[in-house]
Design an enzyme around this catalytic site. Structure first.
Site, PDB file in Angstrom:
ATOM      1  N   LEU A  91       0.794  -1.085  -0.011  1.00  0.00           N
ATOM      2  CA  LEU A  91      -0.078   0.251  -0.042  1.00  0.00           C
ATOM      3  C   LEU A  91       0.804   1.096   0.090  1.00  0.00           C
ATOM      4  O   LEU A  91       2.213   1.291   0.633  1.00  0.00           O
ATOM      5  CB  LEU A  91      -0.941   0.040   1.299  1.00  0.00           C
ATOM      6  N   ASP A  92       0.492   2.302  -0.722  1.00  0.00           N
ATOM      7  CA  ASP A  92       1.473   3.486  -0.741  1.00  0.00           C
ATOM      8  C   ASP A  92       1.253   4.090   0.736  1.00  0.00           C
ATOM      9  O   ASP A  92       0.410   3.825   1.474  1.00  0.00           O
ATOM     10  CB  ASP A  92       0.591   4.593  -1.485  1.00  0.00           C
ATOM     11  N   ARG A  93       2.383   4.775   0.839  1.00  0.00           N
ATOM     12  CA  ARG A  93       2.510   5.387   2.183  1.00  0.00           C
ATOM     13  C   ARG A  93       1.529   6.074   2.717  1.00  0.00           C
ATOM     14  O   ARG A  93       1.014   5.673   4.085  1.00  0.00           O
ATOM     15  CB  ARG A  93       3.689   6.285   2.062  1.00  0.00           C
ATOM     16  N   THR A 136      -1.869   5.844   1.964  1.00  0.00           N
ATOM     17  CA  THR A 136      -2.956   4.792   1.924  1.00  0.00           C
ATOM     18  C   THR A 136      -3.082   4.006   2.978  1.00  0.00           C
ATOM     19  O   THR A 136      -2.052   3.452   3.395  1.00  0.00           O
ATOM     20  CB  THR A 136      -3.108   3.918   0.676  1.00  0.00           C
TER      21      THR A 136
END
EC number: 5.4.99.-
Length: 324
Positions: free
Chosen positions: A161-163, A165
């Protein structure tokens, strides 16, 4: 349910206390300094067995002992509370205080078994970093967590997951399980859903976005104008709430490409709030308006369908509150 006071005809618990090789004779209750041992006499789940064997010890305390690796079956550490016991199994309970792992920052564990760990990751926490970086990540914290139980334990990243998100994330406990999940990801994952707060009013109640994603030299993803030029990406969305300024969308991924939702929301002219990299002009939430809400998949070992459904973060609903 187990009663603290035995009624007259109370059935004897399905275990017998057992001595290790260096303990006194069996006709004396075993009480070594740091370990208690019991022999299972009837089929039972581990938690049920421990509640009987450790009468007076609360359910949460026993679960904590399991998590700390203080319980073993046939000399093998077991952390799964519903581990099936069979007659003849030897359950060992260490009463020695274990070295506690460091507190987990920016995440909490939703599920753990012998093959997997499923977590809820907060926004702002990196999933994983390169070896040269010293920043705290979900991967490093979970690695320390499993190693505190056994130095040979390891963690493997299945997806990221993106930072910025938040939401549900899955890790494997062995390289074999990791490869099995990744190689069958499309068939294994039943549902992978997000909620996204996007800028502006999305007029369609639902829709599908399809494109071919590529990465620029500056590491920014974009949709290629040419067919078959890049990785095929498909995103489905459904409108949940809206006003003139914002729309809250339920987003289902058919494919899981890097920054897929962020690019596709920009493509339809409704970038995610707080996503300056992909065209957002507002930062209503003080963070990226993207949350991985649901992850449902078939367990790679048991074949059981696992589903993890988290609430929509309350802050995502703030733009739709009406003031009197």
């Amino acid at each position: 349910m187990f009663m603290h006071k035995k009624p007259r005809n109370h059935k004897v618990p399905a275990y017998s206390q057992t001595r290790p090789k260096s303990t006194p004779p069996l006709n004396k209750p075993h009480s070594s300094k740091n370990v208690k041992q019991f022999t299972v006499t009837e089929p039972s789940e581990l938690l049920t067995f421990l509640l009987q064997a450790l009468s007076g010890t609360g359910r949460n305390s026993i679960k904590s002992m399991l998590a700390r690796g203080q319980i073993s079956v046939n000399n093998k550490s077991v952390t799964l509370y519903n581990h099936q016991l069979n007659p003849g199994n030897i359950v060992s309970i260490s009463t020695e205080k274990m070295v506690e792992s460091a507190p987990l920052l920016g995440l909490h564990i939703l599920h753990e078994d012998e093959d997997l760990i499923v977590i809820h990751k907060d926004h702002g926490l990196l999933s994983i970093a390169s070896d040269k970086e010293t920043e705290v990540t979900a991967y490093r914290q979970l690695t320390d967590y499993v190693k505190s139980k056994n130095p040979s334990n390891r963690i493997y990243v299945v997806h990221r997951l993106d930072r910025d998100t938040s939401g549900v994330m899955l890790f494997a406990k062995s390289e074999e399980v990791k490869h099995r999940l990744q190689e069958t990801w499309k068939e294994t994952v039943e549902e992978r859903s997000y909620v996204a707060l996007v800028e502006g009013l999305v007029h369609k109640t639902e829709g599908t976005i399809t494109s071919w994603l590529k990465e620029s030299k500056t590491l920014k993803m974009f949709s290629s104008p040419y067919p078959n030029d890049g990785q095929h990406a498909v995103t489905h969305y459904k409108r949940l709430q809206y006003n003139k300024q914002y729309t809250l969308l339920e987003v289902h991924l058919e494919t899981g490409r890097k920054n897929q939702i962020r690019v596709h929301m920009q493509d339809i002219g409704h970038p995610i709030s707080g996503d300056k990299k992909y065209g957002a002009k507002t930062k209503e939430l003080g963070r990226l308006g993207l949350h991985a809400r649901i992850l449902s998949f078939t367990h790679p070992t048991t074949g059981k369908l696992m589903r993890f459904d988290t609430d929509i973060p309350k802050i995502f609903l703030r733009p739709f509150r009406t003031t009197p």
